[in-house]
Write a protein that holds these residues in place. Structure first.
Motif, mmCIF file in Angstrom:
data_model
loop_
_atom_site.group_PDB
_atom_site.id
_atom_site.type_symbol
_atom_site.label_atom_id
_atom_site.label_comp_id
_atom_site.label_asym_id
_atom_site.label_seq_id
_atom_site.Cartn_x
_atom_site.Cartn_y
_atom_site.Cartn_z
ATOM 1 N N UNK A 3 -10.801 26.285 -26.068
ATOM 2 C CA UNK A 3 -11.351 25.210 -25.126
ATOM 3 C C UNK A 3 -10.165 24.852 -24.291
ATOM 4 N N UNK A 4 -10.702 24.265 -23.093
ATOM 5 C CA UNK A 4 -9.601 23.708 -22.347
ATOM 6 C C UNK A 4 -9.429 22.383 -23.102
ATOM 7 N N UNK A 5 -8.160 22.045 -23.208
ATOM 8 C CA UNK A 5 -7.735 20.453 -23.735
ATOM 9 C C UNK A 5 -6.846 19.676 -23.141
ATOM 10 N N UNK A 6 -7.087 18.556 -22.828
ATOM 11 C CA UNK A 6 -6.089 17.743 -21.874
ATOM 12 C C UNK A 6 -5.387 16.781 -23.054
ATOM 13 N N UNK A 7 -4.126 16.831 -23.059
ATOM 14 C CA UNK A 7 -3.650 15.956 -24.208
ATOM 15 C C UNK A 7 -2.860 14.692 -23.226
ATOM 16 N N UNK A 65 -10.597 16.134 -13.235
ATOM 17 C CA UNK A 65 -11.792 17.115 -12.574
ATOM 18 C C UNK A 65 -11.494 18.270 -12.160
ATOM 19 N N UNK A 66 -10.118 18.360 -11.502
ATOM 20 C CA UNK A 66 -9.733 19.860 -11.383
ATOM 21 C C UNK A 66 -9.468 20.567 -12.886
ATOM 22 N N UNK A 67 -9.276 20.040 -13.549
ATOM 23 C CA UNK A 67 -8.765 20.920 -14.837
ATOM 24 C C UNK A 67 -10.128 21.227 -15.676
ATOM 25 N N UNK A 68 -10.998 20.128 -15.659
ATOM 26 C CA UNK A 68 -12.215 20.434 -16.363
ATOM 27 C C UNK A 68 -12.174 20.791 -17.698
ATOM 28 N N UNK A 69 -11.530 19.780 -18.611
ATOM 29 C CA UNK A 69 -11.485 19.988 -20.012
ATOM 30 C C UNK A 69 -12.634 19.622 -20.621
ATOM 31 N N UNK A 70 -12.964 20.512 -21.749
ATOM 32 C CA UNK A 70 -13.781 19.980 -22.759
ATOM 33 C C UNK A 70 -13.657 19.258 -23.810
ATOM 34 N N UNK A 71 -12.345 18.924 -24.081
ATOM 35 C CA UNK A 71 -11.827 17.917 -25.170
ATOM 36 C C UNK A 71 -10.710 17.178 -24.314
ATOM 37 N N UNK A 72 -10.462 15.748 -24.587
ATOM 38 C CA UNK A 72 -9.682 14.687 -24.031
ATOM 39 C C UNK A 72 -9.238 14.166 -25.364
ATOM 40 N N UNK A 73 -7.750 14.442 -25.365
ATOM 41 C CA UNK A 73 -6.986 13.812 -26.601
ATOM 42 C C UNK A 73 -5.975 12.794 -26.153
ATOM 43 N N UNK A 74 -6.103 11.545 -26.642
ATOM 44 C CA UNK A 74 -5.295 10.369 -26.131
ATOM 45 C C UNK A 74 -4.392 9.875 -27.092
ATOM 46 N N UNK A 111 -15.179 11.577 -18.554
ATOM 47 C CA UNK A 111 -16.639 11.492 -17.920
ATOM 48 C C UNK A 111 -16.716 12.275 -16.782
ATOM 49 N N UNK A 112 -16.114 11.847 -15.817
ATOM 50 C CA UNK A 112 -16.156 12.502 -14.675
ATOM 51 C C UNK A 112 -15.841 14.061 -14.353
ATOM 52 N N UNK A 113 -14.979 14.379 -15.482
ATOM 53 C CA UNK A 113 -14.716 15.708 -15.488
ATOM 54 C C UNK A 113 -15.495 16.558 -16.231
ATOM 55 N N UNK A 163 -15.751 4.783 -28.608
ATOM 56 C CA UNK A 163 -16.951 5.144 -29.362
ATOM 57 C C UNK A 163 -18.111 4.804 -28.716
ATOM 58 N N UNK A 164 -17.587 4.021 -27.396
ATOM 59 C CA UNK A 164 -19.236 3.330 -26.771
ATOM 60 C C UNK A 164 -19.378 4.381 -25.342
ATOM 61 N N UNK A 165 -18.444 5.389 -25.434
ATOM 62 C CA UNK A 165 -18.533 6.436 -23.965
ATOM 63 C C UNK A 165 -19.931 7.148 -24.397
ATOM 64 N N UNK A 166 -20.834 6.776 -23.499
ATOM 65 C CA UNK A 166 -22.415 7.484 -23.460
ATOM 66 C C UNK A 166 -22.177 8.877 -22.683
ATOM 67 N N UNK A 167 -22.359 10.189 -23.562
ATOM 68 C CA UNK A 167 -21.999 11.459 -23.086
ATOM 69 C C UNK A 167 -20.896 12.134 -23.649
ATOM 70 N N UNK A 168 -20.118 11.150 -24.428
ATOM 71 C CA UNK A 168 -18.746 11.816 -25.052
ATOM 72 C C UNK A 168 -19.060 11.599 -26.476
ATOM 73 N N UNK A 169 -18.663 12.698 -27.449
ATOM 74 C CA UNK A 169 -18.540 12.365 -28.906
ATOM 75 C C UNK A 169 -17.019 11.858 -28.939
ATOM 76 N N UNK A 170 -16.943 10.511 -29.452
ATOM 77 C CA UNK A 170 -15.591 9.861 -29.547
ATOM 78 C C UNK A 170 -15.396 9.512 -31.012
ATOM 79 N N UNK A 171 -13.961 10.083 -31.154
ATOM 80 C CA UNK A 171 -13.493 10.033 -32.447
ATOM 81 C C UNK A 171 -12.115 9.112 -32.361
#
Length: 247
Positions: A3-7, A65-74, A111-113, A163-171
């Motif tokens: 996947x595309x991942x943004x860290x 939005x430019x990258x369009x990652x499937x996963x974002x890690x904070x 979410x925008x991405x 955890x409350x972001x609708x449309x994202x699986x939040x962990x």
């Protein structure tokens, strides 16, 4: 296929350990940093550098939005080297801002991405006083005072946003006190320590296995239980970057 991942926070202690794990697993990794001079470091680890400030909501949104990652890690924090006590009072406030405002911007950008999964670093020493070991269903210490209250409020806001972001699986990964390369501690320290490389592994395993939710990520101790992470993620505290875990 990876996947595309943004860290976010890719040059921090956990981010630095996580990047090679993601690359080795076949993912296309984009590493966020606010400091342009850290770009070469990210490239050397196999990530594409993205110079962006998490407090610049529009620039962050445009980048994701430019990258369009499937996963974002904070993995963002804002703490002084070696947790210098003389600097910690101001750092606590800055770090809480990262957790509150920075997380809010990161969730909106994800979410925008069109991202599908968001994994975020939290802490395992934020529980309210009570019987131990603490498990993930117990309350945070919202009655704390002083600097601890500032930190707890930041943690609580981060976790609500993720955890409350609708449309994202939040962990949410509640890390113990980090030790190892790039951290402030060469050896285990604190009531619920965890090696930085084991912490990085938790993020990768969360990508693979988590359905969302909260996980304690710490070595076995009387303070917190990481049984849920062992059971649901296949995580254990002895994991290091040089190891492989079956997917």
């Amino acid at each position: 296929m990876g996947e595309k991942v943004f860290v976010a926070g890719a040059t921090g202690a956990v981010g630095s350990a996580l990047i090679p794990l993601l690359v080795e697993a076949g993912h296309t990794v984009y590493g966020g940093t606010r400091r342009a001079e850290r770009a070469a470091e990210l490239e050397a680890r196999g990530a594409t550098p993205v110079v962006v400030d998490v407090f610049d909501a529009q620039a962050l949104r445009d980048a994701l939005v430019r990258i369009a990652p499937m996963v974002v890690i904070h993995q963002l924090t804002d703490l002084p080297r070696d947790l210098d006590p003389a600097l910690m009072a101001e750092a606590v406030v800055r770090n809480a801002r990262v957790r509150i405002e920075g997380t809010r911007h990161l969730v909106a950008a994800a979410l925008a991405a069109g991202a599908k999964q968001l994994i975020a670093q939290s802490i395992a020493w934020a529980y309210a006083p009570g019987p131990t070991p603490h498990t993930e269903d117990e309350p945070l210490d919202l009655g704390a005072e002083g600097g601890r209250r500032i930190s707890i409020d930041g943690v609580a806001a981060l976790e609500r946003s993720v955890l409350g972001a609708v449309g994202l699986t939040g962990t949410v990964l509640r890390y113990g006190q980090l030790h190892g390369p790039g951290t402030s501690n060469a050896a285990p320290k604190g009531a619920s320590p965890v090696h930085v490389e084991a912490a990085a592994w938790a993020a990768l395993l969360a990508m693979r296995h988590a359905r969302g939710g909260i996980f304690n990520i710490a070595e076995d101790s009387a303070e917190v239980s990481s049984e849920k992470a062992r059971r649901e993620l296949g995580w254990h505290a002895a994991l290091r970057v040089s190891q492989e875990v079956a997917s």
